[in-house]
Design a protein around this motif. Structure first.
Motif, PDB file in Angstrom:
ATOM      1  N   LEU A  89       0.881  -1.046  -0.089  1.00 16.63           N
ATOM      2  CA  LEU A  89      -0.006  -0.041  -0.218  1.00 16.63           C
ATOM      3  C   LEU A  89       0.905   1.211  -0.110  1.00 16.63           C
ATOM      4  N   ALA A  90       1.875   1.425   0.867  1.00 15.01           N
ATOM      5  CA  ALA A  90       2.880   2.513   0.956  1.00 15.01           C
ATOM      6  C   ALA A  90       3.386   2.783  -0.428  1.00 15.01           C
ATOM      7  N   ALA A  91       4.015   1.566  -0.979  1.00 14.25           N
ATOM      8  CA  ALA A  91       4.672   1.508  -2.373  1.00 14.25           C
ATOM      9  C   ALA A  91       3.547   2.284  -3.257  1.00 14.25           C
ATOM     10  N   PHE A  92       2.481   1.831  -3.167  1.00 13.35           N
ATOM     11  CA  PHE A  92       1.301   2.335  -4.147  1.00 13.35           C
ATOM     12  C   PHE A  92       1.032   3.657  -3.999  1.00 13.35           C
ATOM     13  N   GLY A  93       0.919   3.946  -2.794  1.00 13.82           N
ATOM     14  CA  GLY A  93       0.532   5.507  -2.582  1.00 13.82           C
ATOM     15  C   GLY A  93       1.723   6.507  -2.979  1.00 13.82           C
ATOM     16  N   TRP A  94       2.967   5.832  -2.942  1.00 11.08           N
ATOM     17  CA  TRP A  94       4.201   6.827  -3.290  1.00 11.08           C
ATOM     18  C   TRP A  94       4.340   6.887  -4.747  1.00 11.08           C
ATOM     19  N   VAL A  95       4.214   5.774  -5.448  1.00 11.30           N
ATOM     20  CA  VAL A  95       4.112   5.692  -6.677  1.00 11.30           C
ATOM     21  C   VAL A  95       3.154   6.597  -7.498  1.00 11.30           C
ATOM     22  N   ILE A  96       1.782   6.710  -6.887  1.00  6.42           N
ATOM     23  CA  ILE A  96       0.732   7.347  -7.536  1.00  6.42           C
ATOM     24  C   ILE A  96       1.044   8.822  -7.173  1.00  6.42           C
ATOM     25  N   ALA A  97       1.436   9.090  -5.851  1.00  2.00           N
ATOM     26  CA  ALA A  97       1.572  10.517  -5.556  1.00  2.00           C
ATOM     27  C   ALA A  97       2.608  11.121  -6.423  1.00  2.00           C
ATOM     28  N   HIS A 123      11.846  -4.960   0.332  1.00  2.00           N
ATOM     29  CA  HIS A 123      10.482  -5.228   0.128  1.00  2.00           C
ATOM     30  C   HIS A 123       9.736  -4.027  -0.795  1.00  2.00           C
ATOM     31  N   PHE A 124       9.796  -3.061   0.051  1.00  2.00           N
ATOM     32  CA  PHE A 124       9.374  -1.613  -0.389  1.00  2.00           C
ATOM     33  C   PHE A 124       9.606  -1.496  -1.986  1.00  2.00           C
ATOM     34  N   ALA A 125      11.020  -1.443  -2.074  1.00  2.02           N
ATOM     35  CA  ALA A 125      11.688  -0.934  -3.308  1.00  2.02           C
ATOM     36  C   ALA A 125      11.141  -2.016  -4.451  1.00  2.02           C
ATOM     37  N   PHE A 126      10.825  -3.321  -4.129  1.00  2.00           N
ATOM     38  CA  PHE A 126      10.380  -4.389  -5.063  1.00  2.00           C
ATOM     39  C   PHE A 126       8.948  -3.892  -5.465  1.00  2.00           C
ATOM     40  N   TRP A 127       8.144  -3.544  -4.499  1.00  2.00           N
ATOM     41  CA  TRP A 127       6.780  -3.215  -4.893  1.00  2.00           C
ATOM     42  C   TRP A 127       6.706  -1.805  -5.445  1.00  2.00           C
ATOM     43  N   ALA A 128       7.438  -0.754  -5.136  1.00  2.00           N
ATOM     44  CA  ALA A 128       7.572   0.343  -5.848  1.00  2.00           C
ATOM     45  C   ALA A 128       7.826   0.092  -7.353  1.00  2.00           C
ATOM     46  N   LEU A 129       8.792  -0.636  -7.335  1.00  2.00           N
ATOM     47  CA  LEU A 129       9.102  -0.906  -8.801  1.00  2.00           C
ATOM     48  C   LEU A 129       7.928  -1.582  -9.595  1.00  2.00           C
ATOM     49  N   LEU A 130       7.483  -2.447  -8.964  1.00  2.00           N
ATOM     50  CA  LEU A 130       6.173  -3.121  -9.410  1.00  2.00           C
ATOM     51  C   LEU A 130       5.259  -2.443  -9.768  1.00  2.00           C
ATOM     52  N   TRP A 131       4.953  -1.539  -9.106  1.00  2.00           N
ATOM     53  CA  TRP A 131       3.794  -0.222  -9.212  1.00  2.00           C
ATOM     54  C   TRP A 131       4.018   0.570 -10.239  1.00  2.00           C
ATOM     55  N   SER A 132       5.445   0.825 -10.110  1.00  2.00           N
ATOM     56  CA  SER A 132       5.646   1.976 -11.115  1.00  2.00           C
ATOM     57  C   SER A 132       5.446   1.420 -12.643  1.00  2.00           C
ATOM     58  N   VAL A 133       6.213  -0.013 -12.798  1.00  2.00           N
ATOM     59  CA  VAL A 133       6.018  -0.452 -14.157  1.00  2.00           C
ATOM     60  C   VAL A 133       4.448  -0.580 -14.684  1.00  2.00           C
ATOM     61  N   TYR A 134       3.622  -1.059 -13.540  1.00  2.00           N
ATOM     62  CA  TYR A 134       2.556  -1.026 -13.787  1.00  2.00           C
ATOM     63  C   TYR A 134       1.636   0.290 -14.280  1.00  2.00           C
TER      64      TYR A 134
END
Lengths: 457, 719
Positions: free
Chosen positions: A190-198, A254-265
């Motif tokens: 969730l944190a990664a998602f919020g960060w990427v979207i913001a 873990h966060f970096a992985f998710w952030a990468l995933l979300w940003s690619v998405y």
């Protein structure tokens, strides 16, 4: 007695929430009279509702939404909110659905702020307990920071104005708060998602990466280990189990992985929606490029528009670099000093005054986050002065704008003067806030180590 | 304010080395009583010094070059004008049933000299108070409903296209004319305008289009002009005009038939436009006059105290005085001329100036006492009309669209027989011609000279830089007193706590005290906020009271008062009570309330000084002493010293004077005598304020009234 008091407080909390929602719903019915969406304080080139609907319209005509330098937001917003800009219900105000979305975003943000505040309070008490300081605090009146922050966010006139002005800042704010909430409650995806979207929507929240790393690595309220060692040295016992956890890199990876995933998405989604119109490069150029190069010099409540209207063109690049590097220069020392209070650092990071297109939505966000630290900042200086300053500046800005644009008796300097006062207020707020926080820490340390309170002053 | 509070805080914790500016701030705050007395007195004194400090006007824009060309208006044009006057008087005698006939005559005359002519039909728009219109921009197309076909006015518009211009700029000449009850003065003003108009069709130097608007003033001069301007500046792209035509077919047909009978090639039925307006002149001729000279009165105040550019007044003044030998008047408050103390004040200033002159011959700032009194009277009326925020003539409509405009009213010396009539047409016409020729030279819109000024005579003015000093001195005590009260109430509570507790308990109480101390003002701020909210409600109430049919002003006012009191009680019980009991026990709470009140008044006055300076100045004169002196009566009674007795008396007097209706009655009584003042009069006055969207109304409702209520609540505070 205590319970009763608590009950009364929570009861009045929900009362206030409902009152603020009702107030927003009433205001929805006066869109033309208030004309908020055309005010420069509310809608910047990035968050303007008109530009959003223009972008949507261009896209419907199968043209690039970025054609004509009108729209500068995310293409995802176009797909999500765009249809709402044209959808009308008979007999209702024009942008009812869109306004309702803004109201919902505000309420969700407030609830997230509340939950985060409660998290923070638990963490804070945990720290105090580990220092055996709970007794000292018990006597005094402790406000629930979550409730206070949520109410400040919901009842703040700035938030209401940003919401009623149909700008996209409620949604951007929600993304930022989502990121912080996720980090505080350790919901890493969730944190990664919020960060990427913001970051995707307004670029500047990218610096939230620093507080988020601290939050994930150390927890929301981690006093320095040195303090523990000091305390236990004096007592002569060292209880290893009571020590705060060390910095852990696991969640960050873990966060970096998710952030990468979300940003690619997100990028893939953007790429799909912009396939015919120049692709991702076009998007980067007219969103991030537009933000970083300060192309639009129409007045807003920041100070950059005036500066870049005055400065010679061959100095532009230099000053652009200076101003944007300045944000980092401010954050990095603070990150070293406040690393044990990542959420506070996040607040400081959020209220970067050097944004290229600030609006009142930004100040709504940081004043909401300020509520988290109501107990720590209780001895902040200049509170009355700051309050009066904000109260004075907020009507002064439209008045000066009117004097300049409509009456013609003023000029740009009139409006710029108010934006300067506003910037100064923000600086005083940050400086005083940080020094109050440091004082609070010093006081805690003096309580822990039992030294005389010479450090306090 | 930043400084003072900042400094006051450093006052709490004395440090070994304090910067000089900080020390100065501490000094100011700690001596706030003396400083505020000095500042306030000097502020009032500076206000009375303004006529002495007034500067002579000068033409700031070089391009204007007034009077450099000799007037071209000849007797030929005068006789043209005379012909129109005769025709109009004859047609009025024949048929005074409809105004159509005289409009036709005017249009025919305009066509004869080769101008484009069109009629503008409008429906008078009632000035209706709508609380939210204050916030909307001026051009947001107001939707009009309920046209009645029976009441409509016709403006006749003639346009001369400039031979040298590109049609992008225009100068407007307005003559109000009521075809139904046309007075001779109005007809004569048409004659003057026509003589100029016929000249301007022939000249070669014209670079801006000339628009001559004959405004149908049967619904008021302002309404006609503003309707035309609205149509001119914000064209309606909707089907509104088509709708009109459908709604009133009979009138339209009649209108059209009559119009078509005048076979004019340049006549058009649609709305005609020229370029953006550079300036506008409204010309009027007064019927009767008791003047000894041919005089010309200038009216300049537009809505909310806005003034046209000073250069426009300068040009008119220069041409009228130096070229046409007319006496120029601006409005003055006549009652000021007979004030004895003002005269002696003027004499004091004069003798002071004489002494200064004898010391050093270079000091030349004195003015004679009579001139001083007259300057004060004009200054007072300038302040009064600006503060009222109601335009003094149809020129006010132009200012809403950033067009500089003034009204010129010519008052001829003698009865208007033939010779004098020709003379007045010649001189008035030459004056108008000169002004138009000057404005015609402009390359940009008026921007060189002042927009913010007060007049003390037609040729003297006080600029914003000077009169702001008086105002700044008036309100300077506010932040200082607020800071000192705030510091006092904080430090006193600190001391009492610190002394009584044992060292071990200090940390605990400190912790406790801090949460209250730094944010303790929040409670007072809430009270102030509630009262201001109430003020906002009170100012919106008349909107609803207006909806009640058949209400006399007195009953409306009574309803308003009752509802206001009711709403105050409700607000107080709903919002204030659950919190008030928590910290009611604080001894110096009134000081914090006063501090926050003063801060809010400071913000309000500062804001108002930007919107409408005159209102803020008058408001400051009333509110600042009241705010500064407010102190619980109980405390003063208990003290029983001479000083506290004086303060009680001052407080009671100010508490009565500063109440808005009381202030109104006092002002009215001073100007017109106390016989005319009644309760209904106040309602009518308020009604006129909101009908003109005057910011003064908002100021009274949202700054002055709450301030008065708060001060009274401080006076009766139980401590």
């Amino acid at each position: 007695m205590e319970k009763l008091k608590k009950k009364i407080r929570s009861f009045s909390f929900w009362n206030w929430v409902i009152a603020s929602i009702i107030f927003r719903l009433i205001l929805i019915y006066f869109p033309n009279n208030l004309n908020l969406s055309s005010r420069p304080e509310v809608s910047t080139p990035l968050t303007s509702f008109r530009r959003l609907s223009e972008g949507y319209w261009l896209k419907q005509l199968s043209m690039s939404p970025y054609a004509g330098s009108m729209y500068h937001g995310s293409p995802l917003l176009l797909s999500l909110l765009g249809p709402l800009t044209v959808k009308r219900i008979e007999g209702q105000p024009n942008h009812l659905l869109y306004s309702l979305v803004s109201v919902i975003a505000d309420v969700v943000s407030a609830m997230l702020i509340r939950a985060t505040g409660q998290n923070l309070q638990v963490a804070y008490f945990g720290t105090l307990k580990s220092f055996d300081l709970v007794k000292q605090i018990e006597g005094s009146e402790v406000h629930s920071p979550g409730d206070v922050a949520a109410l400040i966010y919901l009842c703040n006139p700035f938030t209401i104005v940003a919401c009623m002005g149909l700008s996209t800042s409620p949604i951007e704010n929600m993304a930022v708060i989502l990121c912080l909430y996720g980090a505080c409650s350790r919901l890493i995806p969730l944190a990664a998602f919020g960060w990427v979207i913001a970051t995707h929507m307004s670029l500047y929240p990218a610096i939230l990466i620093i507080p988020v790393i601290f939050l994930l690595g150390r927890g929301p309220d981690a006093p320095p280990r040195k303090l523990f060692l000091q305390m236990h040295q004096e007592k002569g016992v060292l209880n290893q189990s009571k020590l705060p956890p060390c910095f852990s890199w696991g969640p960050i990876i873990h966060f970096a992985f998710w952030a990468l995933l979300w940003s690619v998405y997100v990028l893939v989604l953007c790429g799909i929606s912009l396939k015919q119109f120049g692709g991702l490069w076009e998007m980067f150029k007219s969103t991030y490029g537009f933000i970083l190069t300060v192309e639009d010099l129409s007045p807003n409540i920041g100070v950059l528009w005036y500066f870049f209207a005055e400065v010679f063109e061959f100095f532009w690049n230099f000053f652009l670099i200076v101003f944007h590097a300045n944000i980092l220069f401010m954050i990095l020392p603070l990150a070293i000093r406040l690393h044990h209070r990542p959420c506070y650092l996040a607040y400081v990071a959020v209220c970067s005054m050097l944004k290229s297109y600030p609006s009142v939505g930004d100040s709504a966000l940081y004043s909401g986050l300020l509520g988290w630290f109501v107990n720590e900042l209780s001895d902040m200086q200049f509170s009355l002065f700051l309050f009066c300053g904000y109260v004075g500046v907020s009507p002064l800005s439209p008045v000066m704008h009117n004097l300049w644009i409509w009456r013609g008796t003023g000029n740009a300097n009139f409006y710029f003067a108010t934006t300067m006062v506003y910037a100064c207020l923000q600086i005083v707020l940050v400086v005083e806030g940080v020094s109050a926080m440091l004082n609070h820490d010093r006081k805690l340390r003096s309580l822990i180590t039992g030294k005389p309170r010479d450090a306090k002053s | 304010m930043a400084e003072t509070i900042e400094n006051s805080h450093s006052d709490e914790k004395p440090k070994p080395r304090v910067r000089p500016i900080v020390r100065f701030g501490i000094f100011l705050v700690s001596h706030s009583f003396l400083v505020s007395i000095v500042c306030f007195t000097s502020g009032v004194l500076a206000l009375f010094l303004l006529p002495v400090l007034a500067k002579n006007t000068y033409i700031s824009e070089n391009a204007l070059m007034p009077g450099s060309a000799s007037p071209m208006l000849s007797n030929q044009h005068v006789s043209d004008g005379n012909r129109l006057v005769k025709d109009l008087t004859n047609s009025n005698l024949k048929s005074s049933e409809t105004g159509i006939e005289s409009h036709k005559i005017i249009a025919q005359y305009m066509l004869d000299v080769g101008a484009e002519v069109s009629f503008h039909k409008f429906h008078p728009q009632m000035n209706q108070f709508h609380p939210l219109h204050f916030f909307s921009s001026p051009d947001s197309g107001k939707i009009q409903e309920n046209y009645s076909c029976s009441s409509y006015g016709i403006n006749t518009v003639g346009i001369i296209r400039a031979p040298r211009g590109d049609g992008k700029e225009a100068i407007v000449l307005v003559t109000p004319y009521n075809a139904l009850t046309s007075s001779f003065g109005e007809v004569l003003s048409l004659g003057i305008a026509y003589s100029v108009f016929s000249l301007l069709t022939q000249v070669t130097w014209l670079a801006k289009d000339i628009i001559w608007l004959v405004a149908d003033s049967q619904f008021g001069e302002y309404a006609a002009v503003s309707a035309w301007l609205r149509e001119y500046q914000t064209p309606k792209f909707s089907s509104m005009s088509a709708l009109n035509a459908e709604m009133c077919p009979d009138i339209n047909n009649l209108f059209e038939i009559e119009v078509h009978s005048m076979a004019g090639s340049k006549f058009s039925n649609s709305f005609r436009r020229a370029g953006t307006m550079t300036a506008a002149l409204v010309l009027k001729v007064r019927d009767q006059s008791e003047q000894f000279d041919d005089t010309i009165s200038i009216y300049a105040e537009a809505s909310n105290g806005q003034m046209p550019n000073l250069d426009l007044i300068n040009v008119v003044n220069y041409l009228a005085v130096h070229r046409q030998g007319l006496r120029v008047n601006v409005e003055k408050l006549w009652s000021f001329l007979n004030l004895g103390w003002l005269k002696s004040l003027g004499e004091i200033f004069e003798s002071l100036a004489n002494i200064a002159k004898s010391l050093n011959p270079k000091f030349k700032f004195g003015i004679p006492a009579t001139e001083y009194v007259e300057g004060t009277a004009i200054l007072a009326s300038s302040l009064y009309y600006q503060a009222l925020g109601v335009p003094t003539g149809p020129h006010g409509a132009f200012r809403d669209y950033q067009v500089d405009a003034i009204t010129l009213e010519i008052s001829p010396k003698f009865s208007l027989d033939k010779v004098w009539r020709n003379d007045i047409i010649l001189r008035g016409g030459r004056l108008i011609e000169g002004v138009i020729r000057s404005v015609n030279n402009l390359l940009e819109k008026f921007h060189q000279s002042f927009f913010l000024y007060l007049l003390t005579s037609p040729s003297k003015f006080v600029s914003v830089g000077v009169y702001m000093i008086a105002f700044a001195l008036l309100i300077a005590p506010l932040p200082m007193v607020a800071a000192s009260l705030y510091v006092d109430s904080n430090s006193s509570s600190n001391c009492s706590k610190g002394d009584s507790s044992t060292p071990s308990a200090i940390t605990d109480t400190d912790e406790h005290g801090i949460t209250i101390r730094s944010w303790r003002w929040l409670n007072s701020a809430k009270l102030v906020f509630i009262v201001h909210l109430w003020g906002a409600i009170v100012s919106v109430l008349p909107y609803f009271i207006c909806q009640i049919p058949d209400c006399s002003p007195t009953t409306s006012f009574m309803i308003w008062v009752l509802l206001s009191i009711l709403s105050l009680l409700i607000l107080n019980s709903v919002l204030a009570s659950p919190f008030a009991c928590v910290k009611a026990s604080q001894e110096k709470e009134w000081a914090l309330v006063k501090s926050v009140t003063i801060s809010s008044v400071f913000i309000g006055l500062g804001l108002m000084s930007v919107i409408n300076f005159a209102t803020a100045e008058i408001g400051a004169l009333l509110m600042v002493p009241m705010c500064l002196l407010a102190r619980p009566l109980k405390l003063d009674v208990r003290a029983g010293t001479f000083r506290s007795c004086c303060r009680i008396i001052c407080n009671l007097v100010l508490g009565h004077i500063a109440f808005p209706p009381a202030a109104f009655f006092l002002l009215k009584g001073m100007l017109d005598g106390f016989g005319s003042a009644n309760v209904g009069g106040f309602w009518m006055w308020v009604e006129s304020l909101w009908a003109w969207n005057s910011a003064t109304y908002l100021f009274i409702g949202m700054v002055q009234l709450p301030c008065w209520v708060l001060c009274v609540s401080i006076l009766f505070h139980s401590c």
